[in-house]
Every structure is written in C-alpha cells, then in structure tokens.
Design a protein around this motif. Structure first.
Motif, PDB file in Angstrom:
ATOM      1  N   VAL A  94       0.812  -1.223   0.000  1.00 32.23           N
ATOM      2  CA  VAL A  94       0.000   0.000   0.000  1.00 32.23           C
ATOM      3  C   VAL A  94       0.844   1.271   0.000  1.00 32.23           C
ATOM      4  O   VAL A  94       0.384   2.311  -0.454  1.00 32.23           O
ATOM      5  CB  VAL A  94      -1.006   0.034   1.169  1.00 32.23           C
ATOM      6  N   CYS A  95       2.062   1.218   0.479  1.00 35.50           N
ATOM      7  CA  CYS A  95       2.931   2.406   0.506  1.00 35.50           C
ATOM      8  C   CYS A  95       3.984   2.380  -0.592  1.00 35.50           C
ATOM      9  O   CYS A  95       4.854   3.242  -0.634  1.00 35.50           O
ATOM     10  CB  CYS A  95       3.604   2.534   1.870  1.00 35.50           C
ATOM     11  N   ASP A  96       3.922   1.407  -1.475  1.00 32.51           N
ATOM     12  CA  ASP A  96       4.901   1.247  -2.549  1.00 32.51           C
ATOM     13  C   ASP A  96       4.352   1.893  -3.825  1.00 32.51           C
ATOM     14  O   ASP A  96       3.572   1.290  -4.556  1.00 32.51           O
ATOM     15  CB  ASP A  96       5.188  -0.238  -2.764  1.00 32.51           C
ATOM     16  N   ALA A  97       4.762   3.132  -4.077  1.00 35.44           N
ATOM     17  CA  ALA A  97       4.236   3.885  -5.224  1.00 35.44           C
ATOM     18  C   ALA A  97       4.563   3.183  -6.539  1.00 35.44           C
ATOM     19  O   ALA A  97       3.728   3.144  -7.452  1.00 35.44           O
ATOM     20  CB  ALA A  97       4.800   5.301  -5.223  1.00 35.44           C
ATOM     21  N   ARG A  98       5.744   2.625  -6.667  1.00 37.94           N
ATOM     22  CA  ARG A  98       6.134   1.957  -7.916  1.00 37.94           C
ATOM     23  C   ARG A  98       5.204   0.777  -8.208  1.00 37.94           C
ATOM     24  O   ARG A  98       4.773   0.578  -9.339  1.00 37.94           O
ATOM     25  CB  ARG A  98       7.580   1.494  -7.839  1.00 37.94           C
ATOM     26  N   TYR A  99       4.886   0.001  -7.171  1.00 39.74           N
ATOM     27  CA  TYR A  99       3.972  -1.139  -7.319  1.00 39.74           C
ATOM     28  C   TYR A  99       2.612  -0.667  -7.840  1.00 39.74           C
ATOM     29  O   TYR A  99       2.045  -1.260  -8.754  1.00 39.74           O
ATOM     30  CB  TYR A  99       3.812  -1.854  -5.973  1.00 39.74           C
ATOM     31  N   LEU A 100       2.091   0.400  -7.261  1.00 33.75           N
ATOM     32  CA  LEU A 100       0.772   0.900  -7.643  1.00 33.75           C
ATOM     33  C   LEU A 100       0.764   1.510  -9.042  1.00 33.75           C
ATOM     34  O   LEU A 100      -0.198   1.350  -9.800  1.00 33.75           O
ATOM     35  CB  LEU A 100       0.275   1.907  -6.610  1.00 33.75           C
ATOM     36  N   VAL A 101       1.837   2.213  -9.410  1.00 38.44           N
ATOM     37  CA  VAL A 101       1.904   2.862 -10.720  1.00 38.44           C
ATOM     38  C   VAL A 101       2.003   1.837 -11.850  1.00 38.44           C
ATOM     39  O   VAL A 101       1.536   2.079 -12.958  1.00 38.44           O
ATOM     40  CB  VAL A 101       3.111   3.835 -10.767  1.00 38.44           C
ATOM     41  N   GLU A 102       2.564   0.678 -11.564  1.00 40.17           N
ATOM     42  CA  GLU A 102       2.769  -0.335 -12.597  1.00 40.17           C
ATOM     43  C   GLU A 102       1.532  -1.192 -12.862  1.00 40.17           C
ATOM     44  O   GLU A 102       1.574  -2.098 -13.671  1.00 40.17           O
ATOM     45  CB  GLU A 102       3.931  -1.247 -12.203  1.00 40.17           C
ATOM     46  N   ARG A 103       0.421  -0.912 -12.187  1.00 38.29           N
ATOM     47  CA  ARG A 103      -0.778  -1.728 -12.329  1.00 38.29           C
ATOM     48  C   ARG A 103      -1.995  -0.869 -12.677  1.00 38.29           C
ATOM     49  O   ARG A 103      -2.136   0.230 -12.179  1.00 38.29           O
ATOM     50  CB  ARG A 103      -1.058  -2.474 -11.025  1.00 38.29           C
ATOM     51  N   ALA A 104      -2.855  -1.422 -13.527  1.00 39.34           N
ATOM     52  CA  ALA A 104      -4.080  -0.715 -13.888  1.00 39.34           C
ATOM     53  C   ALA A 104      -5.089  -1.702 -14.448  1.00 39.34           C
ATOM     54  O   ALA A 104      -4.722  -2.717 -15.035  1.00 39.34           O
ATOM     55  CB  ALA A 104      -3.795   0.362 -14.929  1.00 39.34           C
ATOM     56  N   ILE A 105      -6.347  -1.410 -14.248  1.00 37.77           N
ATOM     57  CA  ILE A 105      -7.439  -2.137 -14.887  1.00 37.77           C
ATOM     58  C   ILE A 105      -8.194  -1.099 -15.704  1.00 37.77           C
ATOM     59  O   ILE A 105      -8.660  -0.102 -15.167  1.00 37.77           O
ATOM     60  CB  ILE A 105      -8.370  -2.802 -13.858  1.00 37.77           C
ATOM     61  N   ILE A 106      -8.279  -1.313 -16.997  1.00 32.09           N
ATOM     62  CA  ILE A 106      -8.911  -0.343 -17.890  1.00 32.09           C
ATOM     63  C   ILE A 106     -10.315  -0.829 -18.226  1.00 32.09           C
ATOM     64  O   ILE A 106     -10.520  -1.984 -18.564  1.00 32.09           O
ATOM     65  CB  ILE A 106      -8.071  -0.162 -19.171  1.00 32.09           C
ATOM     66  N   THR A 107     -11.275   0.074 -18.126  1.00 29.77           N
ATOM     67  CA  THR A 107     -12.660  -0.252 -18.436  1.00 29.77           C
ATOM     68  C   THR A 107     -13.278   0.900 -19.226  1.00 29.77           C
ATOM     69  O   THR A 107     -12.929   2.053 -18.996  1.00 29.77           O
ATOM     70  CB  THR A 107     -13.460  -0.527 -17.139  1.00 29.77           C
ATOM     71  N   PRO A 108     -14.158   0.608 -20.168  1.00 33.90           N
ATOM     72  CA  PRO A 108     -14.727   1.688 -20.986  1.00 33.90           C
ATOM     73  C   PRO A 108     -15.823   2.499 -20.309  1.00 33.90           C
ATOM     74  O   PRO A 108     -16.170   3.557 -20.792  1.00 33.90           O
ATOM     75  CB  PRO A 108     -15.283   0.951 -22.204  1.00 33.90           C
ATOM     76  N   LYS A 109     -16.373   2.040 -19.196  1.00 36.29           N
ATOM     77  CA  LYS A 109     -17.484   2.744 -18.560  1.00 36.29           C
ATOM     78  C   LYS A 109     -17.067   3.301 -17.204  1.00 36.29           C
ATOM     79  O   LYS A 109     -16.441   2.606 -16.404  1.00 36.29           O
ATOM     80  CB  LYS A 109     -18.681   1.815 -18.366  1.00 36.29           C
ATOM     81  N   ASN A 110     -17.437   4.551 -16.944  1.00 37.10           N
ATOM     82  CA  ASN A 110     -17.119   5.184 -15.664  1.00 37.10           C
ATOM     83  C   ASN A 110     -17.727   4.442 -14.487  1.00 37.10           C
ATOM     84  O   ASN A 110     -17.117   4.337 -13.433  1.00 37.10           O
ATOM     85  CB  ASN A 110     -17.582   6.639 -15.650  1.00 37.10           C
ATOM     86  N   GLU A 111     -18.956   3.937 -14.651  1.00 37.63           N
ATOM     87  CA  GLU A 111     -19.599   3.234 -13.534  1.00 37.63           C
ATOM     88  C   GLU A 111     -18.823   1.967 -13.164  1.00 37.63           C
ATOM     89  O   GLU A 111     -18.713   1.622 -11.981  1.00 37.63           O
ATOM     90  CB  GLU A 111     -21.053   2.914 -13.842  1.00 37.63           C
ATOM     91  N   ASP A 112     -18.248   1.276 -14.162  1.00 36.12           N
ATOM     92  CA  ASP A 112     -17.417   0.105 -13.865  1.00 36.12           C
ATOM     93  C   ASP A 112     -16.113   0.517 -13.193  1.00 36.12           C
ATOM     94  O   ASP A 112     -15.640  -0.152 -12.271  1.00 36.12           O
ATOM     95  CB  ASP A 112     -17.107  -0.674 -15.147  1.00 36.12           C
ATOM     96  N   ALA A 113     -15.533   1.627 -13.658  1.00 36.65           N
ATOM     97  CA  ALA A 113     -14.304   2.131 -13.037  1.00 36.65           C
ATOM     98  C   ALA A 113     -14.560   2.522 -11.583  1.00 36.65           C
ATOM     99  O   ALA A 113     -13.747   2.210 -10.702  1.00 36.65           O
ATOM    100  CB  ALA A 113     -13.766   3.325 -13.821  1.00 36.65           C
ATOM    101  N   ASP A 114     -15.691   3.168 -11.315  1.00 34.72           N
ATOM    102  CA  ASP A 114     -16.030   3.547  -9.944  1.00 34.72           C
ATOM    103  C   ASP A 114     -16.196   2.319  -9.056  1.00 34.72           C
ATOM    104  O   ASP A 114     -15.749   2.294  -7.910  1.00 34.72           O
ATOM    105  CB  ASP A 114     -17.309   4.389  -9.915  1.00 34.72           C
ATOM    106  N   LYS A 115     -16.836   1.279  -9.597  1.00 36.88           N
ATOM    107  CA  LYS A 115     -17.043   0.042  -8.839  1.00 36.88           C
ATOM    108  C   LYS A 115     -15.696  -0.615  -8.519  1.00 36.88           C
ATOM    109  O   LYS A 115     -15.461  -1.045  -7.386  1.00 36.88           O
ATOM    110  CB  LYS A 115     -17.922  -0.905  -9.659  1.00 36.88           C
TER     111      LYS A 115
END
Length: 161
Positions: A94-115
């Motif tokens: 949780v405190c490792d910025a590099r770990y967090l920056v290297e990961r993403a889940i991309i979704t086309p809908k804002n409601e899915d991104a919010d969830k």
C-alpha cells in the motif's frame, strides 16, 4: 489511446485561439505514451489485420484469446479474481508507489471504473476521511449554477460528488 477527433479538436482550438493556420497554431506539441499501442493503418484491412496481423480469426473477424489471458465469467467472483490477479498482495504494497503505478485495470465505462476503484480502495487499511464538495459558486448572484448541476460534474481523476 485517444480518438483522432480529440487531436483534431485540439489542433483547431489552438489555430482559432492563436490565429495562426499552422498545425496546433504553430506551437510545439509533445505527445507521450506507448507508441507500440498505436495500430497500423491498413487500407481496407479487416479488424484482425489492424490489431493482430496474421492471427487466425473466427466468425466476424473475432479472435480467440489465449487461455492464459482469460478469466472464466462467474459473476462478481470473476471481478474479485481479476482485482486479486492485477493487485496481487496489495495489502503488503500500500505504501509502494512503484507497485501501484505499474498496475491498472482499464474499463470503458465510468460506472465500472467507480465500482473497481471502490473495491480496490476498500482493501486499504486505515481511517477513512470524507471530503465534501461545494454546493454553490461564490458570487453567483444570478443563480446560474444549480446545485444539481454542480453535484453532477464528474471530471476525470476526481471522485464523484
């Protein structure tokens, strides 16, 4: 990736504001990103030619993904599995910025991104802090901005009202 209309609009906006009929109003533009993700132009090419070159296609130019890239759909359980795969051992990083920056889940809908954002944020430990947005505009004597409108604004990267 962005649609070409976004760049054409930006180009025309700079031309209009600056009054110079050169690309982007004569201003130097630097675009960043992963250019390996830019699909090639294949005149009158099929979808599979644009995306995967010689990849075998099935009906209607659809492609079979490798099984290593697929999570079988089991409703909410599949979403939890996806989050756990992408953010493996999140509690330890949780405190490792590099770990967090290297990961993403991309979704086309804002409601899915919010969830997904809520699901991932709930994994963080610590005290929750609630910050409130403004319900009015200072010096708005003519009431041009209704409270419902202000509450509906959802700009990218900012949480909902």
């Amino acid at each position: 990736m962005a649609h070409r209309f976004a760049f054409e609009t930006l180009d025309q906006t700079f031309k209009d504001i600056i009054g110079v009929n050169l690309p982007y109003g004569g201003k130097v533009m630097i675009f960043g990103g992963d250019f390996r993700q830019v699909v090639p132009v294949v005149p009158k090419g099929t979808r599979s030619e644009l995306i995967n070159g010689e990849q075998e296609t099935m009906i209607d130019d659809m492609m079979q993904l490798p099984s290593s890239m697929v999570i079988p759909w089991n409703g909410e359980e599949s979403i939890v599995q996806l989050v756990n795969e992408v953010f493996l051992d999140l509690e330890c990083h949780v405190c490792d910025a590099r770990y967090l920056v290297e990961r993403a889940i991309i979704t086309p809908k804002n409601e899915d991104a919010d969830k997904l954002n809520k699901m991932i944020i709930d994994k963080f430990s610590g005290t929750e802090h609630i910050l409130y947005s403004f319900d009015s505009v200072e010096d708005d004597v003519r009431n041009l901005y209704q409270q419902e409108f202000l509450n509906s604004i959802s700009s990218g990267g900012m949480p909902l009202h």
